[in-house]
Motif scaffolding. Sequence first.
Motif, PDB file in Angstrom:
ATOM      1  N   VAL A  85       0.845  -1.178   0.000  1.00 38.48           N
ATOM      2  CA  VAL A  85       0.000   0.000   0.000  1.00 38.48           C
ATOM      3  C   VAL A  85       0.883   1.231   0.000  1.00 38.48           C
ATOM      4  O   VAL A  85       1.867   1.282   0.734  1.00 38.48           O
ATOM      5  CB  VAL A  85      -0.897   0.031   1.262  1.00 38.48           C
ATOM      6  CG1 VAL A  85      -1.896   1.162   1.174  1.00 38.48           C
ATOM      7  CG2 VAL A  85      -1.585  -1.290   1.482  1.00 38.48           C
ATOM      8  N   GLU A  86       0.535   2.217  -0.810  1.00 40.20           N
ATOM      9  CA  GLU A  86       1.301   3.461  -0.820  1.00 40.20           C
ATOM     10  C   GLU A  86       1.066   4.215   0.486  1.00 40.20           C
ATOM     11  O   GLU A  86      -0.044   4.227   1.009  1.00 40.20           O
ATOM     12  CB  GLU A  86       0.883   4.343  -1.992  1.00 40.20           C
ATOM     13  CG  GLU A  86       1.241   3.776  -3.350  1.00 40.20           C
ATOM     14  CD  GLU A  86       2.731   3.659  -3.570  1.00 40.20           C
ATOM     15  OE1 GLU A  86       3.487   4.559  -3.169  1.00 40.20           O
ATOM     16  OE2 GLU A  86       3.146   2.655  -4.155  1.00 40.20           O
ATOM     17  N   ILE A  87       2.092   4.851   1.027  1.00 47.15           N
ATOM     18  CA  ILE A  87       1.973   5.674   2.215  1.00 47.15           C
ATOM     19  C   ILE A  87       1.305   6.984   1.840  1.00 47.15           C
ATOM     20  O   ILE A  87       1.570   7.528   0.773  1.00 47.15           O
ATOM     21  CB  ILE A  87       3.354   5.950   2.824  1.00 47.15           C
ATOM     22  CG1 ILE A  87       3.974   4.646   3.311  1.00 47.15           C
ATOM     23  CG2 ILE A  87       3.276   6.964   3.950  1.00 47.15           C
ATOM     24  CD1 ILE A  87       5.381   4.791   3.804  1.00 47.15           C
ATOM     25  N   ASP A  88       0.449   7.492   2.725  1.00 47.71           N
ATOM     26  CA  ASP A  88      -0.246   8.758   2.497  1.00 47.71           C
ATOM     27  C   ASP A  88       0.750   9.897   2.655  1.00 47.71           C
ATOM     28  O   ASP A  88       1.216  10.176   3.743  1.00 47.71           O
ATOM     29  CB  ASP A  88      -1.395   8.895   3.496  1.00 47.71           C
ATOM     30  CG  ASP A  88      -2.197  10.167   3.287  1.00 47.71           C
ATOM     31  OD1 ASP A  88      -1.941  10.883   2.293  1.00 47.71           O
ATOM     32  OD2 ASP A  88      -3.074  10.431   4.119  1.00 47.71           O
ATOM     33  N   HIS A  89       1.103  10.556   1.551  1.00 45.21           N
ATOM     34  CA  HIS A  89       2.040  11.671   1.573  1.00 45.21           C
ATOM     35  C   HIS A  89       1.315  13.009   1.440  1.00 45.21           C
ATOM     36  O   HIS A  89       1.918  14.005   1.061  1.00 45.21           O
ATOM     37  CB  HIS A  89       3.071  11.547   0.443  1.00 45.21           C
ATOM     38  CG  HIS A  89       4.075  10.473   0.671  1.00 45.21           C
ATOM     39  ND1 HIS A  89       5.001  10.518   1.671  1.00 45.21           N
ATOM     40  CD2 HIS A  89       4.282   9.299   0.023  1.00 45.21           C
ATOM     41  CE1 HIS A  89       5.752   9.429   1.624  1.00 45.21           C
ATOM     42  NE2 HIS A  89       5.328   8.674   0.648  1.00 45.21           N
ATOM     43  N   ALA A 128      -1.440  14.729   6.216  1.00 49.40           N
ATOM     44  CA  ALA A 128      -0.802  13.593   6.885  1.00 49.40           C
ATOM     45  C   ALA A 128       0.620  13.937   7.309  1.00 49.40           C
ATOM     46  O   ALA A 128       1.051  13.606   8.416  1.00 49.40           O
ATOM     47  CB  ALA A 128      -0.803  12.374   5.969  1.00 49.40           C
ATOM     48  N   VAL A 129       1.344  14.617   6.428  1.00 48.82           N
ATOM     49  CA  VAL A 129       2.724  15.002   6.735  1.00 48.82           C
ATOM     50  C   VAL A 129       2.749  16.013   7.883  1.00 48.82           C
ATOM     51  O   VAL A 129       3.568  15.909   8.800  1.00 48.82           O
ATOM     52  CB  VAL A 129       3.441  15.554   5.482  1.00 48.82           C
ATOM     53  CG1 VAL A 129       4.788  16.138   5.835  1.00 48.82           C
ATOM     54  CG2 VAL A 129       3.586  14.457   4.436  1.00 48.82           C
ATOM     55  N   GLU A 130       1.837  16.990   7.857  1.00 44.18           N
ATOM     56  CA  GLU A 130       1.771  17.974   8.934  1.00 44.18           C
ATOM     57  C   GLU A 130       1.432  17.316  10.268  1.00 44.18           C
ATOM     58  O   GLU A 130       1.985  17.669  11.313  1.00 44.18           O
ATOM     59  CB  GLU A 130       0.744  19.064   8.607  1.00 44.18           C
ATOM     60  CG  GLU A 130       1.225  20.024   7.537  1.00 44.18           C
ATOM     61  CD  GLU A 130       0.151  21.023   7.099  1.00 44.18           C
ATOM     62  OE1 GLU A 130      -1.041  20.827   7.428  1.00 44.18           O
ATOM     63  OE2 GLU A 130       0.525  21.995   6.414  1.00 44.18           O
ATOM     64  N   SER A 131       0.558  16.343  10.251  1.00 45.77           N
ATOM     65  CA  SER A 131       0.193  15.610  11.466  1.00 45.77           C
ATOM     66  C   SER A 131       1.402  14.861  12.032  1.00 45.77           C
ATOM     67  O   SER A 131       1.669  14.903  13.229  1.00 45.77           O
ATOM     68  CB  SER A 131      -0.939  14.628  11.151  1.00 45.77           C
ATOM     69  OG  SER A 131      -1.214  13.828  12.260  1.00 45.77           O
ATOM     70  N   GLU A 132       2.126  14.176  11.156  1.00 44.64           N
ATOM     71  CA  GLU A 132       3.336  13.464  11.585  1.00 44.64           C
ATOM     72  C   GLU A 132       4.380  14.436  12.130  1.00 44.64           C
ATOM     73  O   GLU A 132       5.072  14.149  13.102  1.00 44.64           O
ATOM     74  CB  GLU A 132       3.920  12.659  10.420  1.00 44.64           C
ATOM     75  CG  GLU A 132       3.159  11.407  10.104  1.00 44.64           C
ATOM     76  CD  GLU A 132       3.223  10.383  11.217  1.00 44.64           C
ATOM     77  OE1 GLU A 132       4.308  10.129  11.769  1.00 44.64           O
ATOM     78  OE2 GLU A 132       2.156   9.833  11.537  1.00 44.64           O
ATOM     79  N   LEU A 133       4.492  15.619  11.495  1.00 46.24           N
ATOM     80  CA  LEU A 133       5.444  16.636  11.943  1.00 46.24           C
ATOM     81  C   LEU A 133       5.092  17.114  13.351  1.00 46.24           C
ATOM     82  O   LEU A 133       5.969  17.274  14.195  1.00 46.24           O
ATOM     83  CB  LEU A 133       5.475  17.800  10.956  1.00 46.24           C
ATOM     84  CG  LEU A 133       6.430  18.944  11.291  1.00 46.24           C
ATOM     85  CD1 LEU A 133       7.874  18.446  11.360  1.00 46.24           C
ATOM     86  CD2 LEU A 133       6.309  20.051  10.252  1.00 46.24           C
TER      87      LEU A 133
END
Length: 168
Positions: free
Chosen positions: A128-132, A136-141
Amino acid sequence: RGHESLAIFRVKQSHGSSGKTRKGTLTQVGFFHTRGETPRHFQFDHSGQFLIVANQDSDTIAVFSFNLTSGEIKYSGNEYRVPSPNFICSCPISDRDGGDEDHLDLEKVGNRIHLPEEENSSTIPTLVEIDHSKKAVESELEIAKKEIAELKKQISSMTVTTESLTVN
Protein backbone atom coordinates in the motif's frame (compact mmCIF):
# COMPACT_ATOMS: atom_id res chain seq x y z
CA ARG A 1 35.77 -6.72 -0.92
CA GLY A 2 36.78 -3.86 -3.13
CA HIS A 3 34.21 -4.04 -5.90
CA GLU A 4 31.19 -2.80 -3.87
CA SER A 5 28.95 -5.74 -4.70
CA LEU A 6 27.00 -8.63 -3.25
CA ALA A 7 27.54 -12.17 -4.47
CA ILE A 8 24.31 -14.15 -4.65
CA PHE A 9 24.20 -17.94 -4.78
CA ARG A 10 21.36 -20.42 -5.16
CA VAL A 11 21.39 -23.32 -2.68
CA LYS A 12 20.41 -26.74 -4.06
CA GLN A 13 17.40 -27.85 -2.00
CA SER A 14 17.16 -31.49 -3.10
CA HIS A 15 19.30 -34.19 -4.70
CA GLY A 16 19.49 -34.03 -8.49
CA SER A 17 17.84 -36.79 -10.52
CA SER A 18 21.22 -37.70 -12.02
CA GLY A 19 22.79 -37.86 -8.57
CA LYS A 20 25.62 -35.51 -9.64
CA THR A 21 24.61 -32.48 -7.56
CA ARG A 22 24.17 -32.88 -3.84
CA LYS A 23 21.73 -31.11 -1.57
CA GLY A 24 23.31 -27.89 -0.23
CA THR A 25 25.46 -27.31 -3.35
CA LEU A 26 25.89 -23.62 -4.26
CA THR A 27 25.37 -22.22 -7.76
CA GLN A 28 26.40 -18.63 -8.51
CA VAL A 29 23.50 -16.37 -9.51
CA GLY A 30 25.65 -13.27 -9.94
CA PHE A 31 27.38 -10.24 -8.50
CA PHE A 32 25.29 -7.11 -7.96
CA HIS A 33 26.58 -3.58 -7.30
CA THR A 34 25.30 -2.12 -4.03
CA ARG A 35 24.88 1.45 -5.34
CA GLY A 36 27.40 2.73 -2.79
CA GLU A 37 30.82 2.31 -1.21
CA THR A 38 31.82 -0.30 1.39
CA PRO A 39 28.67 -2.39 1.80
CA ARG A 40 28.87 -3.12 5.54
CA HIS A 41 25.64 -5.03 6.17
CA PHE A 42 22.47 -6.15 4.40
CA GLN A 43 19.11 -7.56 5.46
CA PHE A 44 16.01 -8.95 3.77
CA ASP A 45 12.64 -7.65 4.90
CA HIS A 46 10.45 -10.33 6.46
CA SER A 47 8.58 -10.94 3.19
CA GLY A 48 11.82 -11.68 1.35
CA GLN A 49 10.79 -9.23 -1.38
CA PHE A 50 13.30 -6.49 -0.55
CA LEU A 51 17.00 -6.43 0.23
CA ILE A 52 18.26 -3.42 2.20
CA VAL A 53 22.00 -2.60 2.01
CA ALA A 54 24.05 -0.30 4.29
CA ASN A 55 26.84 1.36 2.29
CA GLN A 56 29.09 2.70 5.04
CA ASP A 57 31.56 4.95 3.21
CA SER A 58 29.02 6.56 0.86
CA ASP A 59 26.62 7.26 3.77
CA THR A 60 23.68 5.57 2.03
CA ILE A 61 21.16 2.80 2.48
CA ALA A 62 19.93 1.31 -0.80
CA VAL A 63 16.80 -0.80 -1.32
CA PHE A 64 16.63 -3.58 -3.92
CA SER A 65 13.74 -5.77 -5.01
CA PHE A 66 14.55 -9.47 -4.80
CA ASN A 67 13.30 -11.99 -7.35
CA LEU A 68 12.55 -15.16 -5.37
CA THR A 69 12.53 -17.27 -8.53
CA SER A 70 15.78 -16.17 -10.18
CA GLY A 71 17.63 -14.91 -7.09
CA GLU A 72 18.51 -11.66 -8.85
CA ILE A 73 18.22 -8.23 -7.25
CA LYS A 74 17.21 -4.98 -8.94
CA TYR A 75 17.73 -1.46 -7.58
CA SER A 76 14.33 -0.04 -6.55
CA GLY A 77 15.34 3.61 -6.87
CA ASN A 78 14.96 4.12 -3.11
CA GLU A 79 18.12 5.40 -1.43
CA TYR A 80 18.50 7.12 1.94
CA ARG A 81 21.29 9.36 3.27
CA VAL A 82 22.45 8.00 6.65
CA PRO A 83 25.78 8.86 8.30
CA SER A 84 28.06 5.81 8.08
CA PRO A 85 25.42 3.05 8.27
CA ASN A 86 26.83 -0.26 9.47
CA PHE A 87 23.80 -2.35 10.46
CA ILE A 88 20.33 -3.00 9.06
CA CYS A 89 17.46 -4.24 11.20
CA SER A 90 14.08 -4.86 9.61
CA CYS A 91 11.51 -4.10 12.33
CA PRO A 92 7.72 -3.89 12.22
CA ILE A 93 6.13 -0.51 12.96
CA SER A 94 3.88 -0.61 16.02
CA ASP A 95 0.77 1.42 16.78
CA ARG A 96 1.67 4.74 18.49
CA ASP A 97 -1.30 4.53 20.87
CA GLY A 98 -0.43 0.99 21.96
CA GLY A 99 -2.86 -1.48 23.41
CA ASP A 100 -4.86 -1.69 20.20
CA GLU A 101 -5.46 -5.40 19.67
CA ASP A 102 -6.69 -4.89 16.11
CA HIS A 103 -3.56 -3.11 14.85
CA LEU A 104 -1.37 -4.70 12.18
CA ASP A 105 2.40 -4.99 12.37
CA LEU A 106 3.67 -3.00 9.39
CA GLU A 107 7.09 -2.75 7.84
CA LYS A 108 8.15 0.40 5.99
CA VAL A 109 10.47 -0.06 3.04
CA GLY A 110 11.11 2.94 0.83
CA ASN A 111 7.81 4.68 0.22
CA ARG A 112 5.67 1.59 0.70
CA ILE A 113 4.25 -0.28 3.66
CA HIS A 114 4.15 -4.06 3.59
CA LEU A 115 1.08 -5.66 5.15
CA PRO A 116 1.99 -9.11 6.53
CA GLU A 117 0.07 -12.21 5.53
CA GLU A 118 -2.63 -13.49 7.87
CA GLU A 119 -1.84 -16.83 9.52
CA ASN A 120 -2.97 -19.79 7.41
CA SER A 121 -3.89 -17.44 4.56
CA SER A 122 -3.10 -18.20 0.95
CA THR A 123 -3.29 -14.58 -0.16
CA ILE A 124 -0.31 -12.67 -1.50
CA PRO A 125 0.91 -9.82 0.78
CA THR A 126 -0.44 -6.44 -0.24
CA LEU A 127 1.66 -3.33 -0.78
CA VAL A 128 0.00 0.00 0.00
CA GLU A 129 1.30 3.46 -0.82
CA ILE A 130 1.97 5.67 2.22
CA ASP A 131 -0.25 8.76 2.50
CA HIS A 132 2.04 11.67 1.57
CA SER A 133 -0.74 14.28 1.63
CA LYS A 134 0.03 17.64 3.19
CA LYS A 135 -2.38 16.98 6.08
CA ALA A 136 -0.80 13.59 6.89
CA VAL A 137 2.72 15.00 6.74
CA GLU A 138 1.77 17.97 8.93
CA SER A 139 0.19 15.61 11.47
CA GLU A 140 3.34 13.46 11.58
CA LEU A 141 5.44 16.64 11.94
CA GLU A 142 3.38 17.79 14.95
CA ILE A 143 3.79 14.39 16.62
CA ALA A 144 7.54 14.50 15.98
CA LYS A 145 7.80 18.05 17.41
CA LYS A 146 6.02 16.92 20.60
CA GLU A 147 8.36 13.92 20.91
CA ILE A 148 11.40 16.20 20.45
CA ALA A 149 10.12 18.65 23.09
CA GLU A 150 9.62 15.78 25.54
CA LEU A 151 13.13 14.46 24.86
CA LYS A 152 14.59 17.95 25.38
CA LYS A 153 12.84 18.12 28.78
CA GLN A 154 14.27 14.74 29.74
CA ILE A 155 17.77 15.76 28.65
CA SER A 156 17.64 19.10 30.47
CA SER A 157 16.59 17.37 33.69
CA MET A 158 19.69 15.15 33.41
CA THR A 159 22.10 18.02 32.67
CA VAL A 160 24.23 19.16 35.58
CA THR A 161 25.10 22.84 35.58
CA THR A 162 28.26 24.26 37.10
CA GLU A 163 26.18 26.32 39.55
CA SER A 164 24.71 23.14 41.05
CA LEU A 165 28.17 21.78 41.85
CA THR A 166 29.75 22.73 45.15
CA VAL A 167 33.45 22.67 45.73
CA ASN A 168 34.69 21.65 49.17
